[in-house]
Motif scaffolding. Structure first.
Motif, PDB file in Angstrom:
ATOM      1  N   MET A   1     -10.856  29.998  -5.709  1.00 45.25           N
ATOM      2  CA  MET A   1     -10.427  28.789  -6.408  1.00 45.25           C
ATOM      3  C   MET A   1     -10.945  27.571  -5.659  1.00 45.25           C
ATOM      4  N   GLU A   2     -12.169  27.642  -5.169  1.00 46.06           N
ATOM      5  CA  GLU A   2     -12.747  26.530  -4.433  1.00 46.06           C
ATOM      6  C   GLU A   2     -12.970  25.349  -5.389  1.00 46.06           C
ATOM      7  N   HIS A   3     -12.542  24.178  -4.951  1.00 50.10           N
ATOM      8  CA  HIS A   3     -12.797  22.983  -5.758  1.00 50.10           C
ATOM      9  C   HIS A   3     -12.477  21.718  -4.963  1.00 50.10           C
ATOM     10  N   TRP A   4     -13.017  20.615  -5.437  1.00 49.36           N
ATOM     11  CA  TRP A   4     -12.581  19.295  -4.995  1.00 49.36           C
ATOM     12  C   TRP A   4     -12.518  18.418  -6.240  1.00 49.36           C
ATOM     13  N   VAL A   5     -11.617  17.452  -6.218  1.00 51.30           N
ATOM     14  CA  VAL A   5     -11.414  16.583  -7.376  1.00 51.30           C
ATOM     15  C   VAL A   5     -10.961  15.203  -6.912  1.00 51.30           C
ATOM     16  N   VAL A   6     -11.355  14.172  -7.648  1.00 52.10           N
ATOM     17  CA  VAL A   6     -10.897  12.805  -7.395  1.00 52.10           C
ATOM     18  C   VAL A   6     -10.384  12.198  -8.703  1.00 52.10           C
ATOM     19  N   TRP A   7      -9.366  11.345  -8.585  1.00 56.99           N
ATOM     20  CA  TRP A   7      -8.776  10.632  -9.717  1.00 56.99           C
ATOM     21  C   TRP A   7      -8.628   9.160  -9.369  1.00 56.99           C
ATOM     22  N   PRO A   8      -9.575   8.301  -9.708  1.00 55.13           N
ATOM     23  CA  PRO A   8      -9.333   6.857  -9.571  1.00 55.13           C
ATOM     24  C   PRO A   8      -8.526   6.381 -10.781  1.00 55.13           C
TER      25      PRO A   8
ATOM     26  N   MET B   1      -4.277  -0.241  -7.987  1.00 54.85           N
ATOM     27  CA  MET B   1      -5.349   0.743  -8.118  1.00 54.85           C
ATOM     28  C   MET B   1      -5.026   1.909  -7.206  1.00 54.85           C
ATOM     29  N   GLU B   2      -5.142   3.117  -7.755  1.00 54.24           N
ATOM     30  CA  GLU B   2      -4.876   4.336  -7.005  1.00 54.24           C
ATOM     31  C   GLU B   2      -6.151   5.157  -6.904  1.00 54.24           C
ATOM     32  N   LEU B   3      -6.321   5.831  -5.772  1.00 56.17           N
ATOM     33  CA  LEU B   3      -7.395   6.804  -5.607  1.00 56.17           C
ATOM     34  C   LEU B   3      -6.771   8.036  -4.963  1.00 56.17           C
ATOM     35  N   SER B   4      -6.748   9.134  -5.712  1.00 51.05           N
ATOM     36  CA  SER B   4      -6.221  10.396  -5.215  1.00 51.05           C
ATOM     37  C   SER B   4      -7.342  11.415  -5.173  1.00 51.05           C
ATOM     38  N   ALA B   5      -7.260  12.327  -4.215  1.00 46.99           N
ATOM     39  CA  ALA B   5      -8.279  13.367  -4.080  1.00 46.99           C
ATOM     40  C   ALA B   5      -7.624  14.642  -3.574  1.00 46.99           C
ATOM     41  N   GLY B   6      -8.236  15.773  -3.938  1.00 48.18           N
ATOM     42  CA  GLY B   6      -7.749  17.061  -3.473  1.00 48.18           C
ATOM     43  C   GLY B   6      -8.903  18.002  -3.219  1.00 48.18           C
TER      44      GLY B   6
ATOM     45  N   ILE C   1       0.864  -1.171   0.000  1.00 47.87           N
ATOM     46  CA  ILE C   1       0.000   0.000   0.000  1.00 47.87           C
ATOM     47  C   ILE C   1       0.902   1.224   0.000  1.00 47.87           C
ATOM     48  N   SER C   2       0.554   2.215  -0.811  1.00 51.15           N
ATOM     49  CA  SER C   2       1.303   3.472  -0.835  1.00 51.15           C
ATOM     50  C   SER C   2       0.384   4.617  -0.438  1.00 51.15           C
ATOM     51  N   ILE C   3       0.978   5.584   0.265  1.00 48.27           N
ATOM     52  CA  ILE C   3       0.306   6.830   0.602  1.00 48.27           C
ATOM     53  C   ILE C   3       1.120   7.923  -0.068  1.00 48.27           C
ATOM     54  N   LYS C   4       0.453   8.864  -0.740  1.00 43.14           N
ATOM     55  CA  LYS C   4       1.188   9.853  -1.531  1.00 43.14           C
ATOM     56  C   LYS C   4       0.516  11.215  -1.489  1.00 43.14           C
ATOM     57  N   SER C   5       1.274  12.228  -1.888  1.00 41.75           N
ATOM     58  CA  SER C   5       0.741  13.576  -2.008  1.00 41.75           C
ATOM     59  C   SER C   5       1.396  14.263  -3.198  1.00 41.75           C
ATOM     60  N   ASN C   6       0.578  14.942  -4.003  1.00 39.10           N
ATOM     61  CA  ASN C   6       1.037  15.658  -5.192  1.00 39.10           C
ATOM     62  C   ASN C   6       1.595  17.016  -4.764  1.00 39.10           C
ATOM     63  N   LEU C   7       2.901  17.188  -4.869  1.00 39.02           N
ATOM     64  CA  LEU C   7       3.570  18.392  -4.382  1.00 39.02           C
ATOM     65  C   LEU C   7       3.138  19.674  -5.089  1.00 39.02           C
ATOM     66  N   PRO C   8       3.041  19.741  -6.438  1.00 39.71           N
ATOM     67  CA  PRO C   8       2.618  20.995  -7.077  1.00 39.71           C
ATOM     68  C   PRO C   8       1.222  21.465  -6.660  1.00 39.71           C
ATOM     69  N   SER C   9       0.333  20.561  -6.276  1.00 41.76           N
ATOM     70  CA  SER C   9      -1.008  20.974  -5.839  1.00 41.76           C
ATOM     71  C   SER C   9      -0.958  21.844  -4.591  1.00 41.76           C
ATOM     72  N   TRP C  10       0.039  21.634  -3.751  1.00 38.28           N
ATOM     73  CA  TRP C  10       0.149  22.436  -2.536  1.00 38.28           C
ATOM     74  C   TRP C  10       0.420  23.905  -2.856  1.00 38.28           C
ATOM     75  N   PHE C  11       1.010  24.203  -4.030  1.00 40.38           N
ATOM     76  CA  PHE C  11       1.265  25.594  -4.411  1.00 40.38           C
ATOM     77  C   PHE C  11      -0.021  26.353  -4.722  1.00 40.38           C
TER      78      PHE C  11
ATOM     79  N   GLY D   1      -3.325  10.622  -1.687  1.00 43.15           N
ATOM     80  CA  GLY D   1      -3.639   9.484  -2.553  1.00 43.15           C
ATOM     81  C   GLY D   1      -3.259   8.181  -1.879  1.00 43.15           C
ATOM     82  N   PHE D   2      -3.975   7.140  -2.233  1.00 40.12           N
ATOM     83  CA  PHE D   2      -3.699   5.796  -1.732  1.00 40.12           C
ATOM     84  C   PHE D   2      -3.616   4.865  -2.929  1.00 40.12           C
ATOM     85  N   GLU D   3      -2.671   3.939  -2.893  1.00 39.77           N
ATOM     86  CA  GLU D   3      -2.532   2.962  -3.967  1.00 39.77           C
ATOM     87  C   GLU D   3      -2.385   1.583  -3.350  1.00 39.77           C
ATOM     88  N   TYR D   4      -3.076   0.621  -3.934  1.00 43.58           N
ATOM     89  CA  TYR D   4      -3.096  -0.742  -3.421  1.00 43.58           C
ATOM     90  C   TYR D   4      -2.728  -1.707  -4.545  1.00 43.58           C
ATOM     91  N   ALA D   5      -1.734  -2.550  -4.308  1.00 47.04           N
ATOM     92  CA  ALA D   5      -1.327  -3.563  -5.283  1.00 47.04           C
ATOM     93  C   ALA D   5      -2.149  -4.824  -5.045  1.00 47.04           C
TER      94      ALA D   5
END
Length: 193
Positions: free
Chosen positions: A72-79, A55-60, A27-37, A44-48
């Motif tokens: 710039m209000e928003h939410w987004v998910v990327w399965p 399979m990965e599921l990321s959200a912001g 299992i991986s836990i991740k964060s997209n660095l450019p999004s923090w700017f 994000g979480f990824e499961y082998a």
């Protein structure tokens, strides 16, 4: 006892993944660095669940506004389902991803004068789409890695258009289709083995 369609779907997905438990489960836990700017909190979480499949599921989410004019209000998910060229979580992968979210954005000047309407208007709506991606992961210790991924896809936007200001009013509505970059990330990743 009856369950809602959302509950039934979630239970079906959970049960579907259990038979694929492999000895190399990770299992991986991740964060997209450019999004923090852009002040977008993300994780994000990824499961082998196979030798070369994960399979990965990321959200912001960005819940912030700056006065009545800028937001710039928003939410987004990327399965995403990924096929790794060698072992899971190592080296190159190809993926098929979805994207969906809601937004309320306006009064913002974008780089390179793109999306000119955002400077003088506010867009409130949703987006849904899919795409294909490629990425690569570099480990720099047993558990820590950097991952870069980029995707190309199709997204459909539906939105209401508003004027800017404290007394903003709806001035229209529209739908747009977009084909182009649909995913981009440079993530710091921690893998639990």
């Amino acid at each position: 006892m009856t369950y809602s369609l959302k509950t039934q779907s979630l239970l079906l997905l959970l049960v579907a993944f259990f038979p694929f438990r492999a000895h190399a489960q990770e299992i991986s836990i991740k964060s997209n660095l450019p999004s923090w700017f852009t002040a977008t909190t993300n994780i994000g979480f990824e499961y082998a669940f196979g030798e070369n499949i994960s399979m990965e599921l990321s959200a912001g989410i960005n819940p912030f506004t700056k006065g009545d004019e800028r937001r710039m209000e928003h939410w987004v998910v990327w399965p995403e389902v990924r096929y790794w060229m060698s072992d899971n979580f190592d080296g190159s992968f190809f993926g098929v991803h979805g994207v969906g979210g809601r937004y309320d954005i306006g009064g913002v000047k974008m780089p390179f004068n793109t999306l000119k309407g955002l400077r003088d208007n506010r867009y409130r709506g949703g987006a849904v789409g899919f795409g294909f991606s490629y990425g690569y992961k570099w480990f720099f210790s047993d558990s820590w890695a950097i991952e870069a991924t980029a995707g190309f896809g199709f997204v459909r936007f539906s939105y209401d258009l508003y004027s800017l200001g404290k007394d903003s009013s709806k001035t229209g509505e529209d739908k747009k289709e977009y084909a182009g970059p649909s995913k981009a990330a440079i993530s710091i990743v921690y893998t639990i083995r």
